[in-house]
Write a protein that holds these residues in place. Structure first.
Motif, PDB file in Angstrom:
ATOM      1  N   SER A 106       0.827  -1.204   0.000  1.00 53.08           N
ATOM      2  CA  SER A 106       0.000   0.000   0.000  1.00 53.08           C
ATOM      3  C   SER A 106       0.860   1.253   0.000  1.00 53.08           C
ATOM      4  CB  SER A 106      -0.919   0.017   1.218  1.00 53.08           C
ATOM      5  OG  SER A 106      -1.846  -1.025   1.149  1.00 53.08           O
ATOM      6  N   LEU A 107       1.870   1.242   0.838  1.00 52.97           N
ATOM      7  CA  LEU A 107       2.710   2.433   0.982  1.00 52.97           C
ATOM      8  C   LEU A 107       3.461   2.755  -0.298  1.00 52.97           C
ATOM      9  CD1 LEU A 107       3.778   4.610   2.877  1.00 52.97           C
ATOM     10  CD2 LEU A 107       5.495   2.984   3.696  1.00 52.97           C
ATOM     11  N   ASP A 108       4.002   1.727  -0.968  1.00 52.95           N
ATOM     12  CA  ASP A 108       4.817   2.007  -2.150  1.00 52.95           C
ATOM     13  C   ASP A 108       3.999   2.616  -3.281  1.00 52.95           C
ATOM     14  OD1 ASP A 108       3.397  -0.223  -3.027  1.00 52.95           O
ATOM     15  OD2 ASP A 108       5.144  -1.535  -3.198  1.00 52.95           O
ATOM     16  N   SER A 109       2.801   2.071  -3.535  1.00 51.29           N
ATOM     17  CA  SER A 109       1.980   2.575  -4.638  1.00 51.29           C
ATOM     18  C   SER A 109       1.493   3.996  -4.367  1.00 51.29           C
ATOM     19  CB  SER A 109       0.792   1.649  -4.882  1.00 51.29           C
ATOM     20  OG  SER A 109      -0.015   1.548  -3.732  1.00 51.29           O
ATOM     21  N   VAL A 110       1.138   4.280  -3.114  1.00 49.20           N
ATOM     22  CA  VAL A 110       0.638   5.616  -2.794  1.00 49.20           C
ATOM     23  C   VAL A 110       1.753   6.653  -2.913  1.00 49.20           C
ATOM     24  CG1 VAL A 110      -0.300   7.066  -0.980  1.00 49.20           C
ATOM     25  CG2 VAL A 110      -1.243   4.790  -1.358  1.00 49.20           C
ATOM     26  N   ILE A 111       2.931   6.328  -2.400  1.00 55.01           N
ATOM     27  CA  ILE A 111       4.042   7.273  -2.501  1.00 55.01           C
ATOM     28  C   ILE A 111       4.366   7.555  -3.965  1.00 55.01           C
ATOM     29  CG2 ILE A 111       6.498   7.592  -2.044  1.00 55.01           C
ATOM     30  CD1 ILE A 111       6.126   6.078   0.558  1.00 55.01           C
ATOM     31  N   ASN A 112       4.354   6.511  -4.800  1.00 49.30           N
ATOM     32  CA  ASN A 112       4.635   6.701  -6.217  1.00 49.30           C
ATOM     33  C   ASN A 112       3.566   7.566  -6.874  1.00 49.30           C
ATOM     34  OD1 ASN A 112       4.396   5.627  -9.258  1.00 49.30           O
ATOM     35  ND2 ASN A 112       6.510   5.396  -8.549  1.00 49.30           N
ATOM     36  N   SER A 113       2.298   7.347  -6.514  1.00 52.42           N
ATOM     37  CA  SER A 113       1.220   8.132  -7.131  1.00 52.42           C
ATOM     38  C   SER A 113       1.225   9.572  -6.620  1.00 52.42           C
ATOM     39  CB  SER A 113      -0.134   7.475  -6.857  1.00 52.42           C
ATOM     40  OG  SER A 113      -0.428   7.448  -5.478  1.00 52.42           O
ATOM     41  N   LEU A 114       1.569   9.777  -5.356  1.00 54.49           N
ATOM     42  CA  LEU A 114       1.707  11.142  -4.849  1.00 54.49           C
ATOM     43  C   LEU A 114       2.822  11.876  -5.587  1.00 54.49           C
ATOM     44  CD1 LEU A 114       1.357  10.450  -1.011  1.00 54.49           C
ATOM     45  CD2 LEU A 114      -0.264  11.717  -2.432  1.00 54.49           C
ATOM     46  N   SER A 115       3.902  11.180  -5.834  1.00 58.10           N
ATOM     47  CA  SER A 115       4.989  11.767  -6.607  1.00 58.10           C
ATOM     48  C   SER A 115       4.551  12.082  -8.031  1.00 58.10           C
ATOM     49  CB  SER A 115       6.182  10.802  -6.611  1.00 58.10           C
ATOM     50  OG  SER A 115       7.220  11.271  -7.440  1.00 58.10           O
ATOM     51  N   ALA A 116       3.772  11.165  -8.636  1.00 53.79           N
ATOM     52  CA  ALA A 116       3.326  11.365 -10.013  1.00 53.79           C
ATOM     53  C   ALA A 116       2.442  12.597 -10.143  1.00 53.79           C
ATOM     54  CB  ALA A 116       2.578  10.129 -10.505  1.00 53.79           C
ATOM     55  N   THR A 117       1.482  12.767  -9.223  1.00 50.78           N
ATOM     56  CA  THR A 117       0.601  13.928  -9.310  1.00 50.78           C
ATOM     57  C   THR A 117       1.354  15.226  -9.053  1.00 50.78           C
ATOM     58  OG1 THR A 117      -0.061  13.522  -7.009  1.00 50.78           O
ATOM     59  CG2 THR A 117      -1.512  12.688  -8.740  1.00 50.78           C
ATOM     60  N   THR A 118       2.292  15.203  -8.114  1.00 47.67           N
ATOM     61  CA  THR A 118       3.094  16.401  -7.857  1.00 47.67           C
ATOM     62  C   THR A 118       3.911  16.771  -9.091  1.00 47.67           C
ATOM     63  OG1 THR A 118       3.262  15.809  -5.515  1.00 47.67           O
ATOM     64  CG2 THR A 118       4.830  17.420  -6.346  1.00 47.67           C
ATOM     65  N   MET A 119       4.525  15.761  -9.692  1.00 51.01           N
ATOM     66  CA  MET A 119       5.369  16.007 -10.868  1.00 51.01           C
ATOM     67  C   MET A 119       4.533  16.476 -12.062  1.00 51.01           C
ATOM     68  SD  MET A 119       8.594  15.815 -11.732  1.00 51.01           S
ATOM     69  CE  MET A 119       9.618  15.754 -13.213  1.00 51.01           C
ATOM     70  N   GLU A 120       3.439  15.780 -12.351  1.00 49.84           N
ATOM     71  CA  GLU A 120       2.661  16.070 -13.551  1.00 49.84           C
ATOM     72  C   GLU A 120       1.804  17.329 -13.397  1.00 49.84           C
ATOM     73  OE1 GLU A 120       2.680  14.414 -16.499  1.00 49.84           O
ATOM     74  OE2 GLU A 120       4.365  13.274 -15.684  1.00 49.84           O
TER      75      GLU A 120
END
Length: 532
Positions: free
Chosen positions: A352-366
C-alpha cells in the motif's frame, strides 16, 4: 529484542527486505524518463497490474482490521463481505464509461483530464485534495504496521516507523512503478500463502471448519443484513449502505484515485486494462473472504482461550484488537514460519505504501512541476526530480503516522471513513465533466467543497447515519451544487469529444460483462446462504 523470534525468523525478515531493495535496483536500469518511472512505458500485462491493485487494497489495514472487525468490533462480523457485492458492478461501469477515455488521452495524472474538460483550477484542486487525503490515509497504514513491529521487536513506535519507511521508500525510489507492481505480485503470493496457513491452523485449533463457524456468535456469522437501512438507526453495516455506498466508493477509488488508475494506465492497451479490471472483479472476493474467515477463527479461538485477549497490548484501557492476528502468529507458529508470517504483514503494508508514494509523486510532478515549468526538462532531470519527490512524500506520510491513532475502533473503519468523506464528491466532479455539457469548472469546484463539507457535518452531527452513505450523499450534493453554480454551457465541445472517444473506443465485450454479472449473482447467493 523480542525473545519470541528465533534467529531463523530474523534471517527470513532481513533476507526479504534486502531482496526487495536489490530487485528494485535491478529494475532501475531500464528507467529513462518520467513515463518509465510512473507508467512503466505502458507495456505491462493484465495479471501483474490486477494483482498489484489487489495487493494495495489487501493492505495491513485489511489484514489487521478485517479480522478485528469480524471478531471484536461492535456491529461487526462477516457482514463486511456485503461490501464486495458492489465491486463487480463498479468494474462494469469503469470498463464501459471511464477507462477508454483515460487510455485514449494517454494520461499520467488522472487529474489532467479535469483541466482538459474544465480548467486548470479544477485540476489543481482535485490533485491537491488527492495528495492530502491519500497521504493522511496512508499514514493510518503506517501506524497500523508500526504498532505490530513494536509489538514484535519492542523497539518503540518511532523506530518501528523508521524501519518500515526506509526500506519501502528506498525500493520505491529505485524501482518506480515497475518496482511497485512486480514487488506487489511477490508480496501478494506471500500474503495469500500465510493467510491460508493461518486459516488452516485456526480450523484445526477450533475443531474443524463447520465447528468453527457454528461456534461463532450467530450475530457475527450472518453475512447479510436486510433489516436495517443505516439512516439514523445507528446500524452502519447493513446491506443497502454497503451496496450503494460501496458502489460509489469503488467507482471513485478505481476510476478517480491516482493510486489505482495509474497502474491501470500502465497496461499495453484498453483491452489489457479491461482484463485487469475483470481479474480484480473475480478474485477480490475470495481474498476478502479469506481474511474475514481468519477473523472468524480468531473470534472462536479467543473465546476458548481465556488469556488471549489479556496478552494484547492496551490502548486507552482497551485491548488493541488490531493486533490479534500477529499475536496469534507469534503464539502458534514455529521458528521460520513466524518470520515468514511477519514478512506477510510487512508485505501488506509495503504494497500500500509504495503505490501511494509513487502516485503522490506522479501527481506532484505532472500537475505542478511539469505543468508550471517554463522550459522542458531533460529526461535525466525528470527522473531525478521524480525520485526526489518520491523521497519527500515518503517522509511526509511517515511523519503523519504519529497523529492518526484514534480515528475509529479498528484500522479498517478508520481508512474507509477517511475515504468516504471525499470519494463521492470527487467522483461527482468527474461525472459532471463526462456527462454534463452545462457544468463549469467553478461549479464543479464549489460542488466539491460543499459535498465534502456536507459529509463532514454528517460525521460531526449525525453519527447515526452510516458513513457508508457519505459516498452517495457526497456525490449527490456535489452533482447538484455543481450544476446549480454553473452559469451555462462550459466548453461543450470538450464533453462532446469525450463522448466521441467513448463511442469509438468502448466495445461491449459480452463475455466479460456476463462474467462480471454472473460473479455478482454468485456472490449474492453465497451470502444469502449464510442466512439459512
Amino acid at each position: 529484542m523480542n525473545p519470541a523470534l528465533a534467529l531463523l525468523d530474523w534471517l527470513v525478515i532481513g533476507g526479504y527486505l534486502v531482496f526487495l531493495v536489490l530487485f528494485a535496483l535491478w529494475l532501475a536500469r531500464r528507467q529513462r524518463d518520467r513515463a518509465d518511472y510512473y507508467v512503466g512505458g505502458r507495456r505491462l500485462g493484465a495479471w501483474p497490474v490486477a494483482i498489484s491493485v489487489m495487493a494495495t487494497q489487501c493492505s495491513t489495514n485489511s489484514i489487521l482490521g478485517a479480522p478485528a472487525f469480524v471478531a471484536f468490533a461492535a456491529g461487526g462480523g462477516l457482514v463486511w463481505l456485503q461490501y464486495e457485492l458492489a465491486l463487480p458492478l463498479a468494474m462494469i461501469v469503469l470498463i464501459l464509461l471511464v477507462m477508454p477515455l483515460f487510455r485514449q488521452l494517454q494520461l499520467v495524472s488522472v487529474y489532467a483530464y479535469l483541466e482538459h474538460r474544465f480548467d486548470l483550477r479544477t485540476r489543481l484542486l482535485l490533485s491537491a485534495l488527492f495528495q492530502f487525503a491519500r497521504a493522511f490515509a496512508t499514514a493510518v497504514t503506517v501506524f497500523s504496521i508500526a504498532i505490530v513491529i513494536d509489538l514484535i521487536l519492542g523497539i518503540g513506535f518511532f523506530w518501528s516507523v523508521v524501519i518500515l519507511g526506509v526500506f519501502t521508500v528506498v525500493y520505491d525510489v529505485l524501482g518506480g512503478i515497475r518496482g511497485v507492481i512486480y514487488s506487489d505480485v511477490i508480496q501478494m503470493a506471500i500474503l495469500v500463502a500465510v493467510l491460508g496457513l493461518l486459516l488452516a491452523l485456526l480450523v484445526q485449533d477450533n475443531g474443524g471448519f463447520a465447528h468453527m463457524l457454528d461456534a461463532l456468535d450467530p450475530a457475527r456469522r450472518r453475512a447479510l443484513d436486510f433489516g436495517h437501512h443505516g439512516f439514523g438507526d445507528g446500524e452502519t453495516f447493513s446491506f443497502w449502505p454497503m451496496l450503494v455506498g460501496g458502489l460509489f466508493l469503488y467507482l471513485a477509488y478505481y476510476g478517480c484515485d491516482q493510486s489505482q488508475v495509474q497502474r491501470l494506465l500502465c497496461t499495453r492497451d484498453i483491452d489489457t486494462t479491461n482484463r485487469a479490471l475483470l481479474i480484480n472483479g473475480l478474485l477480490r472476493f475470495p481474498l476478502v473472504a479469506l481474511y474475514c474467515l481468519v477473523g472468524a477463527g480468531i473470534a472462536v479461538y479467543a473465546a476458548g482461550s481465556g488469556d488471549f485477549l489479556a496478552r494484547l497490548p492496551l490502548h486507552g484501557g482497551q485491548p488493541q484488537y488490531n493486533l490479534a492476528v500477529p499475536r496469534y502468529m507469534i503464539d502458534t507458529l514455529p521458528p521460520g514460519l513466524v518470520g515468514l508470517a511477519l514478512v506477510a504483514l510487512f508485505a501488506a503494508a509495503m504494497s500500500s505504501l509504495d503505490s501511494v508514494i509513487n502516485s503522490l509523486s506522479a501527481t506532484t510532478m505532472e500537475d505542478f512541476v511539469v505543468r508550471f515549468c517554463r522550459e522542458p526538462l531533460s529526461q535525466r532531470r525528470e527522473l531525478l526530480l521524480s525520485r526526489l519527490i518520491t523521497v519527500a512524500w515518503g517522509v511526509v506520510t511517515l511523519t503523519l503516522s504519529f497523529f492518526v491513532g484514534d480515528i475509529a475502533p479498528t484500522v479498517l473503519e478508520a481508512i474507509n471513513k477517511i475515504g468516504s468523506l471525499a470519494n463521492g464528491p470527487i467522483l461527482a466532479v468527474f461525472a459532471l465533466g463526462l456527462l454534463s455539457r452545462r457544468a463549469s469548472g467553478v461549479g464543479a469546484c464549489i460542488g466539491l467543497l460543499l459535498g465534502i463539507a456536507g459529509n463532514a457535518l454528517l460525521w460531526r452531527y449525525a453519527p447515526g447515519i452510516s458513513w457508508l452513505w457519505w459516498n452517495a450523499i457526497g456525490f449527490a450534493l456535489t452533482g447538484l451544487a455543481g450544476l446549480l453554480f454553473s452559469g451555462g454551457q462550459a466548453r461543450p465541445s470538450v464533453t462532446d469529444t469525450a463522448r466521441n472517444i467513448l463511442r469509438e473506443q468502448s466495445r461491449v465485450n459480452w463475455p466479460l460483462m456476463c462474467g462480471l454479472l454472473a460473479t455478482w449473482f454468485v456472490l449474492l447467493f453465497a451470502l444469502l446462504a449464510s442466512l439459512g
